[in-house]
Design a protein around this motif. Sequence first.
Motif, PDB file in Angstrom:
ATOM      1  N   UNK A  24       0.797  -1.089   0.117  1.00 29.01           N
ATOM      2  CA  UNK A  24      -0.215   0.035   0.100  1.00 29.01           C
ATOM      3  C   UNK A  24       0.816   1.282  -0.050  1.00 29.01           C
ATOM      4  N   UNK A  47      -1.687  -1.223  -4.258  1.00 26.97           N
ATOM      5  CA  UNK A  47      -3.125  -0.264  -3.922  1.00 26.97           C
ATOM      6  C   UNK A  47      -2.405   1.321  -3.449  1.00 26.97           C
ATOM      7  N   UNK A  48      -3.045   2.332  -4.209  1.00 25.37           N
ATOM      8  CA  UNK A  48      -2.479   3.555  -3.574  1.00 25.37           C
ATOM      9  C   UNK A  48      -3.563   4.095  -2.794  1.00 25.37           C
ATOM     10  N   UNK A  49      -3.371   4.673  -1.387  1.00 23.43           N
ATOM     11  CA  UNK A  49      -4.281   5.004  -0.875  1.00 23.43           C
ATOM     12  C   UNK A  49      -4.400   6.538  -0.838  1.00 23.43           C
ATOM     13  N   UNK A  52      -3.182   9.645   2.412  1.00 20.64           N
ATOM     14  CA  UNK A  52      -4.078   9.454   3.761  1.00 20.64           C
ATOM     15  C   UNK A  52      -3.301   8.433   4.297  1.00 20.64           C
ATOM     16  N   UNK A  53      -2.544   8.610   4.925  1.00 24.84           N
ATOM     17  CA  UNK A  53      -1.412   7.509   5.848  1.00 24.84           C
ATOM     18  C   UNK A  53      -2.134   6.950   6.678  1.00 24.84           C
ATOM     19  N   UNK A  54      -3.016   7.501   7.504  1.00 20.68           N
ATOM     20  CA  UNK A  54      -3.591   6.848   8.630  1.00 20.68           C
ATOM     21  C   UNK A  54      -4.675   5.532   8.142  1.00 20.68           C
ATOM     22  N   UNK A  55      -5.360   6.011   7.148  1.00 20.74           N
ATOM     23  CA  UNK A  55      -6.431   4.943   6.554  1.00 20.74           C
ATOM     24  C   UNK A  55      -5.372   3.965   6.061  1.00 20.74           C
ATOM     25  N   UNK A  58      -4.357   1.414   8.908  1.00 20.62           N
ATOM     26  CA  UNK A  58      -5.541   0.680   9.368  1.00 20.62           C
ATOM     27  C   UNK A  58      -6.035  -0.400   8.410  1.00 20.62           C
ATOM     28  N   UNK A  59      -6.018   0.155   7.041  1.00 18.68           N
ATOM     29  CA  UNK A  59      -6.668  -0.664   6.006  1.00 18.68           C
ATOM     30  C   UNK A  59      -5.491  -1.858   5.787  1.00 18.68           C
ATOM     31  N   UNK A  61      -3.889  -3.245   8.202  1.00 17.05           N
ATOM     32  CA  UNK A  61      -4.214  -4.013   9.522  1.00 17.05           C
ATOM     33  C   UNK A  61      -5.349  -5.038   9.325  1.00 17.05           C
ATOM     34  N   UNK A  85      -0.607   6.597  16.291  1.00 16.19           N
ATOM     35  CA  UNK A  85      -1.829   5.698  16.875  1.00 16.19           C
ATOM     36  C   UNK A  85      -2.195   4.698  16.088  1.00 16.19           C
ATOM     37  N   UNK A  86      -2.276   4.740  14.751  1.00 14.35           N
ATOM     38  CA  UNK A  86      -2.481   3.445  14.040  1.00 14.35           C
ATOM     39  C   UNK A  86      -1.727   2.372  14.155  1.00 14.35           C
ATOM     40  N   UNK A  90      -4.166  -0.208  15.582  1.00 12.63           N
ATOM     41  CA  UNK A  90      -4.691  -1.152  14.451  1.00 12.63           C
ATOM     42  C   UNK A  90      -3.625  -2.244  14.248  1.00 12.63           C
TER      43      UNK A  90
ATOM     44  N   UNK B 118     -10.405   4.235  13.541  1.00  9.15           N
ATOM     45  CA  UNK B 118      -9.271   3.127  12.921  1.00  9.15           C
ATOM     46  C   UNK B 118     -10.333   1.751  12.451  1.00  9.15           C
ATOM     47  N   UNK B 121     -11.506   1.899   9.071  1.00 10.54           N
ATOM     48  CA  UNK B 121     -10.441   1.494   7.775  1.00 10.54           C
ATOM     49  C   UNK B 121      -9.989   0.329   7.681  1.00 10.54           C
ATOM     50  N   UNK B 122     -10.245  -0.357   9.167  1.00 15.25           N
ATOM     51  CA  UNK B 122      -9.675  -1.651   9.131  1.00 15.25           C
ATOM     52  C   UNK B 122     -10.656  -2.527   8.497  1.00 15.25           C
ATOM     53  N   UNK B 125     -10.339  -2.339   4.858  1.00 16.89           N
ATOM     54  CA  UNK B 125      -9.173  -3.257   4.431  1.00 16.89           C
ATOM     55  C   UNK B 125      -9.647  -4.911   4.343  1.00 16.89           C
ATOM     56  N   UNK B 152     -10.218  10.218   9.675  1.00  9.17           N
ATOM     57  CA  UNK B 152     -10.062   9.014   9.170  1.00  9.17           C
ATOM     58  C   UNK B 152     -11.139   8.442   8.604  1.00  9.17           C
ATOM     59  N   UNK B 155     -11.165   9.537   5.107  1.00  5.74           N
ATOM     60  CA  UNK B 155     -10.284   8.794   4.384  1.00  5.74           C
ATOM     61  C   UNK B 155     -10.695   7.584   3.894  1.00  5.74           C
ATOM     62  N   UNK B 159     -11.577   6.079   0.012  1.00  5.72           N
ATOM     63  CA  UNK B 159     -10.952   4.786  -0.509  1.00  5.72           C
ATOM     64  C   UNK B 159     -11.911   3.699  -0.639  1.00  5.72           C
ATOM     65  N   UNK B 163     -12.252   2.297  -4.737  1.00  4.15           N
ATOM     66  CA  UNK B 163     -11.955   0.969  -4.827  1.00  4.15           C
ATOM     67  C   UNK B 163     -13.174   0.092  -5.158  1.00  4.15           C
TER      68      UNK B 163
END
Lengths: 308, 275
Positions: A24, A47-49, A52-55, A58-59, A61, A85-86, A90, B118, B121-122, B125, B152, B155, B159, B163
């Motif tokens: 990611x 995949x390019x998010x 949005x680094x926090x997302x 967690x994605x 995770x 925190x992520x 996460x 969070x 977002x998980x 994912x 978040x 965000x 996404x 996707x």
Amino acid sequence: MEMRAIYADCLDKLMQEDKHVVLLDADLAKASGTIKLREKYYGTQIFDCGVAEQNMASIAAGLSSYGFKPWIESFTPFASRRICDQIAISIAYAKQNVKIVGTDPGISAELNGGTHMSMEDIGVLRSIPGLVIFEPVDGVQLKAAMPVLNEYPGAVYVRLFRKELPDVFPEDYQFDLFRADTLRTGKDLSIFVSGMLTKDTLEAAEALEAEGISCDVINIHTIKPIDREAVLASAGKTGAVLTVENHNVIGGLHSAVLETLAGEKIPVKAVGVQDRFGEVGKLPYLREVTGLTVENIIKTAKEAAALK
Amino acid sequence: MEQDLKKIALDIRCDVLRCIGNLGVGHIGGCLSVVELLTVLYFEEMNIDPNEPKKAGRDRFICSKGHAGPAVYATLSNRGYFDKKELLTLNRGGTNLPSHCDMNRTVGIDMTTGSLGQGFSCAVGVALGSKLEHDGATIYTLIGDGESQEGQIWEAAMFAASKKLDNLIAFTDYNKLQIDGTVEEVNGIAPLDEKWRAFGWNVIDVEDGNDIDEVRAAVKHAKLGIGSQKPTMVILNTKKGCGVKWIEDLGAGNHNTNLSAEQAEAAIRELRGEA
């Protein structure tokens, strides 16, 4: 060969072998050197998010919980303090198998300057339980480490210098994620070094030898968990210690070594960034203003040896 | 089935009160507001097996508003994941049932959540993972309205739409209250439906998110969105503390509040019409 090219080639191989290895990105694939992998893997394993680094963290995770082996990448500050925190919750607390790659550590961010120049990433992340922190010193070590990191079942932060670094290790180098590497042996001083300053430290040790100070030079590629055995054995033998790192002297390798040596009556000096932010400039300038030079390593090594 | 679900929801609500009352304090309001949703998902819609809680390809539920853990635990135990007696260990030292959901401690919990934003977002994912595996799972997730103030969330919303994760069905527990007051006073999120639509999601608005029939219909409607190339958000207009008058009347004060065992038993009698 640039470190990012080696990193990308290794990822290519890992993704080729296992479709559960996914990458990611947060709009920095060009900078990370992985853009060239997109033709083969985009939409299936890459995949390019977006920005949005926090997302992204967690994605990753979530993907890990589904059986994938995610790698995420960004510049060092955005792969550490921005997503702290992520990473903590996460990823680390949830025991997810995510590899976090932060590129351009410390002064190597050069022209991106103070905002992008993370002097504190190791310090920010080191107190997160269970998180492994790894900083390669050359392409040989990086190449050896990549499959090991991929197979390691847990969270790892990889502090990756992007551009070319001089080789330190021979081609037949045997990598152990949790064992430090002794690069040179001596009797007067132990120098523990991480990352891009390793070659400079070896050069400094050569000069020190000529002046009658013989040094152990030990590469601490894994700052957490630090190889306590190696640190204690060398420091116990020489009786004086110098740490060398491209990071704030607070929170990074210096702190990790001090914690390891707590209670031992051994003097420890540091070459590192002296609790200040970065600024723009090319590496030679930035080395001068932060004291990350061969000359300063020699000078500080002598001070450390004299404290015995 | 309708009657059964209502009875099950009642049992779950009583178990939430009992386990929090046994401890003396907890996130009562936001647990009681989501009971109907959990009942419909776990007892009617989700492809899950309590005897095989980690079965590959199962549907998932990720409670991003992790503080609703006690409501999920009460639901899981009623569904047969673990003994109801375990509910009384809630938040005691060494328990497998911590205040916020923990996938490494509790059988049936699909994601560790609690740091708001969070878990959503998980879930995105996880939905991506299911798409990559082509396993046909549906991924359900629940966020809070206060939680929707987290950047978040948006965000992840972008996404998921970008996707085309149409296997993701999210719910907002829109009870209009958060710790410091009403959501609109604190940091307004209205118009919520328009926001989600603008982010590229299917949106279903449920007038009474504590009405089993409405929730059932909404989830069935949401499942029609699978194949639409868009994720779906179901906005559940709920009542925080739903079912117990004095707890409802605490308003924002019911987010995390004291509840004695006696109060819990009295509330249970009220719910069962025995008061």
